[in-house]
Design an enzyme around this catalytic site. Sequence first.
Site, PDB file in Angstrom:
ATOM      1  N   HIS A 229      56.918  60.680  52.570  1.00  0.00           N
ATOM      2  CA  HIS A 229      56.851  62.058  53.058  1.00  0.00           C
ATOM      3  C   HIS A 229      58.234  62.626  53.354  1.00  0.00           C
ATOM      4  CE1 HIS A 229      55.716  65.903  54.225  1.00  0.00           C
ATOM      5  NE2 HIS A 229      56.545  65.752  55.234  1.00  0.00           N
ATOM      6  N   TYR A 233      61.580  66.303  52.390  1.00  0.00           N
ATOM      7  CA  TYR A 233      62.558  67.131  53.115  1.00  0.00           C
ATOM      8  C   TYR A 233      63.976  66.758  52.736  1.00  0.00           C
ATOM      9  CZ  TYR A 233      58.372  68.383  55.508  1.00  0.00           C
ATOM     10  OH  TYR A 233      57.102  68.796  55.756  1.00  0.00           O
ATOM     11  N   HIS A 380      50.497  71.638  44.153  1.00  0.00           N
ATOM     12  CA  HIS A 380      51.280  71.803  45.388  1.00  0.00           C
ATOM     13  C   HIS A 380      52.743  71.417  45.173  1.00  0.00           C
ATOM     14  CE1 HIS A 380      52.681  71.126  49.503  1.00  0.00           C
ATOM     15  NE2 HIS A 380      52.817  69.833  49.267  1.00  0.00           N
ATOM     16  N   PHE A 381      52.973  70.255  44.565  1.00  0.00           N
ATOM     17  CA  PHE A 381      54.371  69.830  44.581  1.00  0.00           C
ATOM     18  C   PHE A 381      55.209  70.449  43.463  1.00  0.00           C
ATOM     19  CE2 PHE A 381      52.598  65.690  42.805  1.00  0.00           C
ATOM     20  CZ  PHE A 381      53.301  65.646  41.608  1.00  0.00           C
ATOM     21  N   HIS A 382      54.566  71.121  42.504  1.00  0.00           N
ATOM     22  CA  HIS A 382      55.409  71.863  41.557  1.00  0.00           C
ATOM     23  C   HIS A 382      55.862  73.198  42.152  1.00  0.00           C
ATOM     24  CE1 HIS A 382      54.266  68.740  38.771  1.00  0.00           C
ATOM     25  NE2 HIS A 382      55.236  69.163  37.986  1.00  0.00           N
ATOM     26  N   ARG A 443      43.899  64.074  39.344  1.00  0.00           N
ATOM     27  CA  ARG A 443      45.301  64.009  38.944  1.00  0.00           C
ATOM     28  C   ARG A 443      45.521  62.689  38.209  1.00  0.00           C
ATOM     29  NH1 ARG A 443      49.017  62.451  44.277  1.00  0.00           N
ATOM     30  NH2 ARG A 443      50.656  62.488  42.698  1.00  0.00           N
ATOM     31  N   ARG A 444      46.612  62.537  37.498  1.00  0.00           N
ATOM     32  CA  ARG A 444      47.003  61.292  36.840  1.00  0.00           C
ATOM     33  C   ARG A 444      45.893  60.735  35.956  1.00  0.00           C
ATOM     34  NH1 ARG A 444      50.038  58.297  41.928  1.00  0.00           N
ATOM     35  NH2 ARG A 444      52.046  59.232  41.475  1.00  0.00           N
TER      36      ARG A 444
HETATM   37 FE1  HAS Z   1      53.752  68.309  50.483  1.00  0.00          FE
HETATM   38  C1  HAS Z   1      51.698  65.951  49.027  1.00  0.00           C
HETATM   39  C2  HAS Z   1      51.739  68.406  53.232  1.00  0.00           C
HETATM   40  C3  HAS Z   1      55.917  70.521  52.033  1.00  0.00           C
HETATM   41  C4  HAS Z   1      56.126  67.628  48.097  1.00  0.00           C
HETATM   42  N1  HAS Z   1      53.871  67.054  48.855  1.00  0.00           N
HETATM   43  C5  HAS Z   1      52.908  66.183  48.417  1.00  0.00           C
HETATM   44  C6  HAS Z   1      53.376  65.505  47.241  1.00  0.00           C
HETATM   45  C7  HAS Z   1      54.654  65.949  47.006  1.00  0.00           C
HETATM   46  C8  HAS Z   1      54.949  66.928  48.027  1.00  0.00           C
HETATM   47  C9  HAS Z   1      55.601  65.505  45.913  1.00  0.00           C
HETATM   48  O1  HAS Z   1      49.536  66.684  54.456  1.00  0.00           O
HETATM   49  C10 HAS Z   1      52.581  64.501  46.400  1.00  0.00           C
HETATM   50  C11 HAS Z   1      52.838  63.080  46.700  1.00  0.00           C
HETATM   51  C12 HAS Z   1      52.021  62.222  45.785  1.00  0.00           C
HETATM   52  O2  HAS Z   1      52.429  62.057  44.619  1.00  0.00           O
HETATM   53  O3  HAS Z   1      50.943  61.769  46.182  1.00  0.00           O
HETATM   54  N2  HAS Z   1      53.783  69.319  52.275  1.00  0.00           N
HETATM   55  C13 HAS Z   1      52.858  69.228  53.240  1.00  0.00           C
HETATM   56  C14 HAS Z   1      53.201  70.132  54.338  1.00  0.00           C
HETATM   57  C15 HAS Z   1      54.389  70.721  53.988  1.00  0.00           C
HETATM   58  C16 HAS Z   1      54.748  70.192  52.700  1.00  0.00           C
HETATM   59  C17 HAS Z   1      52.441  70.358  55.591  1.00  0.00           C
HETATM   60  N3  HAS Z   1      55.635  68.971  50.115  1.00  0.00           N
HETATM   61  C18 HAS Z   1      56.351  69.856  50.886  1.00  0.00           C
HETATM   62  C19 HAS Z   1      57.677  70.020  50.334  1.00  0.00           C
HETATM   63  C20 HAS Z   1      57.728  69.200  49.219  1.00  0.00           C
HETATM   64  C21 HAS Z   1      56.437  68.550  49.104  1.00  0.00           C
HETATM   65  C22 HAS Z   1      58.735  70.901  50.926  1.00  0.00           C
HETATM   66  C23 HAS Z   1      58.832  68.942  48.264  1.00  0.00           C
HETATM   67  C24 HAS Z   1      60.027  69.433  48.338  1.00  0.00           C
HETATM   68  N4  HAS Z   1      52.031  67.386  51.005  1.00  0.00           N
HETATM   69  C25 HAS Z   1      51.405  67.517  52.208  1.00  0.00           C
HETATM   70  C26 HAS Z   1      50.276  66.573  52.264  1.00  0.00           C
HETATM   71  C27 HAS Z   1      50.255  65.873  51.065  1.00  0.00           C
HETATM   72  C28 HAS Z   1      51.372  66.403  50.300  1.00  0.00           C
HETATM   73  C29 HAS Z   1      49.317  66.381  53.353  1.00  0.00           C
HETATM   74  C30 HAS Z   1      49.274  64.753  50.632  1.00  0.00           C
HETATM   75  C31 HAS Z   1      48.076  65.319  50.009  1.00  0.00           C
HETATM   76  C32 HAS Z   1      47.198  64.292  49.359  1.00  0.00           C
HETATM   77  O4  HAS Z   1      45.980  64.375  49.539  1.00  0.00           O
HETATM   78  O5  HAS Z   1      47.682  63.419  48.613  1.00  0.00           O
HETATM   79  C33 HAS Z   1      55.173  71.709  54.857  1.00  0.00           C
HETATM   80  O6  HAS Z   1      56.487  71.251  55.042  1.00  0.00           O
HETATM   81  C34 HAS Z   1      55.174  73.077  54.296  1.00  0.00           C
HETATM   82  C35 HAS Z   1      55.799  74.078  55.245  1.00  0.00           C
HETATM   83  C36 HAS Z   1      56.205  75.323  54.500  1.00  0.00           C
HETATM   84  C37 HAS Z   1      55.956  76.568  54.873  1.00  0.00           C
HETATM   85  C38 HAS Z   1      56.435  77.713  53.998  1.00  0.00           C
HETATM   86  C39 HAS Z   1      57.649  78.427  54.579  1.00  0.00           C
HETATM   87  C40 HAS Z   1      58.174  79.435  53.610  1.00  0.00           C
HETATM   88  C41 HAS Z   1      59.489  79.694  53.387  1.00  0.00           C
HETATM   89  C42 HAS Z   1      59.890  80.728  52.366  1.00  0.00           C
HETATM   90  C43 HAS Z   1      60.083  82.074  53.026  1.00  0.00           C
HETATM   91  C44 HAS Z   1      60.336  83.127  52.021  1.00  0.00           C
HETATM   92  C45 HAS Z   1      61.363  84.016  52.101  1.00  0.00           C
HETATM   93  C46 HAS Z   1      61.526  84.980  50.990  1.00  0.00           C
HETATM   94  C47 HAS Z   1      62.354  84.031  53.194  1.00  0.00           C
HETATM   95  C48 HAS Z   1      55.243  76.884  56.122  1.00  0.00           C
HETATM   96  C49 HAS Z   1      60.572  79.012  54.157  1.00  0.00           C
HETATM   97  C50 HAS Z   1      61.544  86.410  51.466  1.00  0.00           C
HETATM   98  C51 HAS Z   1      61.942  87.202  50.293  1.00  0.00           C
HETATM   99  C52 HAS Z   1      61.707  88.485  50.098  1.00  0.00           C
HETATM  100  C53 HAS Z   1      62.128  89.148  48.856  1.00  0.00           C
HETATM  101  C54 HAS Z   1      61.008  89.307  51.098  1.00  0.00           C
HETATM  102 CU   CU1 Z   2      53.821  64.433  52.799  1.00  0.00          CU
END
Ligand code: HAS
Ligand code: CU1
Length: 556
Positions: A229, A233, A380-382, A443-444
């Site tokens: 996990h 980050y 999700h992860f793409h 998946r996979r």
């Molecule tokens: Fe995830 C599975 C939960 C973030 C990558 N995640 C994965 C896997 C990968 C991955 C690779 O709880 C698959 C692993 C595998 O092969 O089995 N993930 C989360 C949560 C977050 C999260 C709670 N994941 C990421 C990030 C990744 C990533 C970052 C890669 C870099 N994920 C999970 C969970 C699984 C999971 C479970 C397992 C599921 C399962 O069943 O297998 C959080 O960190 C997300 C928080 C993000 C936000 C969004 C904030 C938005 C921002 C942009 C703002 C936009 C602006 C633009 C400023 C709350 C910061 C404004 C512009 C204008 C023009 C107005």
């Molecule tokens: Cu995770």
Amino acid sequence: MTTVSATSARVVTAHPERRVTFAFLITGFAALLVGALLGPLQAANYGGVDLYQYLPWLRSYYQGLTLHGVLNALVFTTYLNAAILLYFPAREMKVPLNMPFVWATYAVMTGGLVMAGIAILANTSNVLYTFYPPLSGHWGFYLGLALVVVASLMVAFETFRLRVVWRRENPGKVTPIITYMAIMTQAMWVLASIGIVVEVVVFLLPWSLGWIPGVDPTLARTLFWWTGHPIVYYWLLPAYISWYGFMPKQAGGELVSDSLTRLAFLMFLMFSTPVGFHHQFSDPGISAGWKMVHSLLTMFVGIPSLITAFTVAASLEVGGKRAGGKGVFGWIAKLPWRDASFAAQVLAMIAFIFGGAGGIVNASFNLDALIHNTTWIPGHFHLTVGTAVTLTFMGMSFWWVPHLVGRRLFSPGMALASAWTWFVGMMVFGIGMHWQGLYAVPRRALISAAPAGTYADAWLPQAFTIVSGVILLVAVILYFTVLFGTVFAGARLADAERPEIPFGKAIELRSEGVLKVLDNVWGWFTLAALLVAVAYLPTLIDMFLNQVGIPPYRLW
Ligand code: HAS
Ligand code: CU1
């Protein structure tokens, strides 16, 4: 030192740091190129078409998927992190890198990459990028990946060393902001990497060499997710360094809060690691109580990204308003959308809104049961690593590569087009894959091998997925034409013409007291380590004491 002349070759020699940084960057992007070219084949699979059968040098879908995941998720990111986490702190603090050590780090990392790459290409290690036992790869695969991790820790050591040197020369001062973000990322990674180091060194490597007869899959998976996990980050935070550190300036604005920025990184140090069970909600051997604890802590680690969304958006708004934008949304149109570097990174942020929202769904104990092990997860992860992170690194490269090699960006128009096609392709892929997941498409899985009609009702999301593969292939061709065009055919720049590093400044009144509390990196590290111990040790000790040794399996 060589005298700085107008010719880029001599200028590069005069700044050896640029050369080693460029070596990390270009090797990482080369890995991305190979991995990304396999992507459309994966997308075709989820459209029900097996294109792998036409590739003579890859023998199966699983071999291709292993190569795709390892090169894109593990290798590309680690090289880019090395470049970012060494170069920008060194330049911000004006402390020179220890060149022999950094080149040695590059050699270790690349040795590991070659070793793991050979193992995969030789069809010995089709274990995917999560390498769950009892599926077993060749020892060269594990040793190669272990070397990549060792090199990443050498990078961390060098980042820490830079700060030590700086503090000696600047006693009592608060760490500069880019360096602070880099240090927190590295401290987080040191804590996070313990799981995978134990898994590989104590279990998988001896097991693949035949020195121990079996390993316990549940224990190994739990150690894997200790790292698996927070590694997400470790990929994301270098992109955040650009969002907080460089994008406000690129937008003509300023960072609205220095201390909120630091607080977000501090929260990542605290909460990134004790959450790995959210990948194991469906695994046996972990009590529901501890799963709930990790589920809750996962919600905590979402908070610094929410802080990021508001801080970064407000910082961009300053730029849009300065450019004459009016009203609640009027400033958005005034942002420098024609600048490929800027556009790529804002598009990356927009994709992350959807990727992050999906993450919160995954983290919810009961909702995850619906989508676990379905195509929802690659969807999700793409959007996260595949777009928020990768498109940010692509966007950074549009100013950074010219800065490093002293050549003008090759075709800014094509650069802009590559950013948009990557964004659109990934968004379409994200829709297709999340949606197929809701039809329980696994998946996979080699979908084309399923009996005809198995996933017939998912035909529409399948069509989205297959189309996205074509769009992404175009994006890859455009992007790498720009990258290699810049390096080999870009017009040479005089030293004064090179793009500068867009270091910004913060507009908030700095409260030194708060910043000093946040600056106590190793104090916070100790607290974070305690939290990880509480979250993991009861379960891990139980698993250690009740191990079941399973011999290696090879299914290919
Ligand atoms: Fe995830 C599975 C939960 C973030 C990558 N995640 C994965 C896997 C990968 C991955 C690779 O709880 C698959 C692993 C595998 O092969 O089995 N993930 C989360 C949560 C977050 C999260 C709670 N994941 C990421 C990030 C990744 C990533 C970052 C890669 C870099 N994920 C999970 C969970 C699984 C999971 C479970 C397992 C599921 C399962 O069943 O297998 C959080 O960190 C997300 C928080 C993000 C936000 C969004 C904030 C938005 C921002 C942009 C703002 C936009 C602006 C633009 C400023 C709350 C910061 C404004 C512009 C204008 C023009 C107005
Ligand atoms: Cu995770």
